[in-house]
Write a protein that holds these residues in place. Sequence first.
Motif, short mmCIF file in Angstrom:
data_model
loop_
_atom_site.label_atom_id
_atom_site.label_comp_id
_atom_site.label_asym_id
_atom_site.label_seq_id
_atom_site.Cartn_x
_atom_site.Cartn_y
_atom_site.Cartn_z
N PHE A 157 -6.15 -3.26 7.95
CA PHE A 157 -6.79 -2.19 7.18
C PHE A 157 -7.57 -2.85 6.05
O PHE A 157 -6.99 -3.29 5.06
N PRO A 158 -8.90 -2.97 6.20
CA PRO A 158 -9.69 -3.60 5.13
C PRO A 158 -9.83 -2.65 3.93
O PRO A 158 -10.00 -1.44 4.11
N TYR A 159 -9.72 -3.20 2.73
CA TYR A 159 -9.85 -2.37 1.54
C TYR A 159 -10.36 -3.19 0.37
O TYR A 159 -10.32 -4.42 0.39
N ILE A 160 -10.86 -2.46 -0.62
CA ILE A 160 -11.25 -3.08 -1.88
C ILE A 160 -10.32 -2.55 -2.96
O ILE A 160 -9.82 -1.43 -2.87
N LEU A 161 -10.07 -3.37 -3.97
CA LEU A 161 -9.26 -2.96 -5.11
C LEU A 161 -10.17 -2.47 -6.22
O LEU A 161 -11.18 -3.13 -6.54
N VAL B 189 -10.30 2.30 -0.23
CA VAL B 189 -10.27 2.02 -1.66
C VAL B 189 -8.82 2.12 -2.11
O VAL B 189 -8.15 3.13 -1.85
N VAL B 190 -8.34 1.07 -2.77
CA VAL B 190 -6.95 1.00 -3.23
C VAL B 190 -6.96 0.74 -4.73
O VAL B 190 -7.74 -0.08 -5.22
N CYS C 94 -8.81 6.14 -1.11
CA CYS C 94 -9.67 6.61 -0.02
C CYS C 94 -9.34 5.79 1.22
O CYS C 94 -9.30 4.57 1.14
N GLY C 95 -9.10 6.47 2.32
CA GLY C 95 -8.83 5.76 3.56
C GLY C 95 -7.43 5.96 4.10
O GLY C 95 -6.98 5.20 4.96
N LEU D 158 0.84 -1.19 0.00
CA LEU D 158 0.00 0.00 0.00
C LEU D 158 0.88 1.24 0.00
O LEU D 158 1.90 1.29 0.67
N LYS D 159 0.46 2.24 -0.78
CA LYS D 159 1.26 3.45 -0.96
C LYS D 159 0.38 4.69 -0.75
O LYS D 159 -0.79 4.68 -1.08
N VAL D 160 1.01 5.73 -0.25
CA VAL D 160 0.34 7.02 -0.08
C VAL D 160 0.78 7.91 -1.23
O VAL D 160 1.97 7.97 -1.56
N ASN D 161 -0.17 8.58 -1.87
CA ASN D 161 0.15 9.51 -2.95
C ASN D 161 -0.02 10.93 -2.45
O ASN D 161 -1.10 11.29 -1.95
#
Length: 135
Positions: free
Chosen positions: A71-75, A42-43, A56-57, A6-9
């Motif tokens: 950290f739950p997420y959807i692709l 959201v990833v 998002c998140g 996971l990356k932060v932009n």
Amino acid sequence: MSMIELKVNQGIRALFAGLDDKGTLEELEKDIQKRGILVKGVVANSPEEYRGVIVCGDKRHMLATKLKIEFPYILVDFKDFEELMEYAKNDNLLRRQLTKAQRLKVEDNYIQWLKKTRQEHVGGDRASLSIDNGG
């Protein structure tokens, strides 16, 4: 779900700069400690150069890391970085409790980013937009 990095932009972060104060983050942290993360992040799944970017998140991810919880997420697949940014903007405007002035600031940040990006990358490669792998 396969694990991806996971990356932060910083471009996405810049859209919402100054909206979160220390008190807001403390409230979110207490809520996550009590109830867990209720809304998945959201990833980006695509385009490939943005795979793993937290759309998002970001704050939920930061707090999940701090609290050492999942950290739950959807692709989600995006056609390009512009669509990704628009999604981030719209999702946050719908979900966050923002004042009219704050909403206008987010819209203005997005418009300024869009103008700059279109001027800098006309016919160029969007992959050159930086991603900060920090946190």
